[in-house]
Design a protein around this motif. Structure first.
Motif, short mmCIF file in Angstrom:
data_model
loop_
_atom_site.label_atom_id
_atom_site.label_comp_id
_atom_site.label_asym_id
_atom_site.label_seq_id
_atom_site.Cartn_x
_atom_site.Cartn_y
_atom_site.Cartn_z
N ASP A 40 0.97 -1.33 0.27
CA ASP A 40 -0.13 0.08 -0.15
C ASP A 40 0.86 1.29 0.05
N LYS A 43 3.44 2.39 3.11
CA LYS A 43 3.88 1.25 3.78
C LYS A 43 4.81 0.33 3.21
N PRO A 63 -3.37 -12.42 8.15
CA PRO A 63 -4.53 -11.56 7.79
C PRO A 63 -5.39 -12.33 6.47
N LYS A 87 -11.68 -7.39 1.97
CA LYS A 87 -11.92 -6.29 2.99
C LYS A 87 -11.05 -4.92 2.53
N GLU A 89 -9.17 -3.21 3.85
CA GLU A 89 -7.80 -3.38 4.01
C GLU A 89 -6.73 -4.24 3.24
N ASP A 90 -7.47 -4.94 2.28
CA ASP A 90 -6.73 -5.71 1.32
C ASP A 90 -6.39 -4.87 0.36
N THR A 91 -6.80 -3.71 0.08
CA THR A 91 -6.36 -2.83 -0.98
C THR A 91 -4.83 -2.57 -1.18
N SER A 124 -15.51 -0.07 0.55
CA SER A 124 -16.49 -0.35 1.47
C SER A 124 -17.86 -0.34 1.36
#
Length: 124
Positions: A40, A43, A63, A87, A89-91, A124
């Motif tokens: 990401d 990160k 995860p 989810k 957060e998997d982006t 989302s």
């Protein structure tokens, strides 16, 4: 020299599924351990999953355990990542990699070859 090309990334809604592909050329596909990583913006690149040269041993990051499935088709020189129950957060940009079969499969330095990445966006 191994060349890797990822495909299959796109925008998907949370709870949906997606399958990524990684096509390999050059070298000997069946002799390499293959892995998926993701990154990401802002990160560090992180380990997602790894499959042994035989395909019998599969390892996953916590995860994604129970949601993602890594597989490989030696006849097609292609590796896959089936992603379910996605989810937000998997982006990330997802990268495939090829390298030696070692115990340190989550480490970037264990992989010699990398693809250019494919973007997965989960809304989302």
């Amino acid at each position: 020299q191994v060349q890797l090309v990822e495909s299959g990334g796109r925008l998907v809604q949370a709870g949906g599924s997606l399958r990524l592909s990684c096509a390999a050329s050059g070298g000997t596909f069946s002799s390499n351990a293959m892995g998926w990583f993701r990154q990401d913006p802002g990160k560090e690149r992180e380990f997602v999953a790894r499959i042994s040269p035989s395909g019998y041993i599969r390892n996953y990051a916590d995860p994604v355990k129970g949601r993602f499935i890594i597989s490989r088709d030696t006849a097609k020189n292609t590796m896959y990542l089936q992603m379910n129950s996605l989810k937000p957060e998997d982006t990330a940009v997802y990268y495939c990699a090829a390298g030696r079969y070692t115990n340190n499969y989550s480490l970037i330095r264990e992989y010699d070859y990398w693809g250019q990445g494919t973007q997965v966006t989960v809304s989302s």
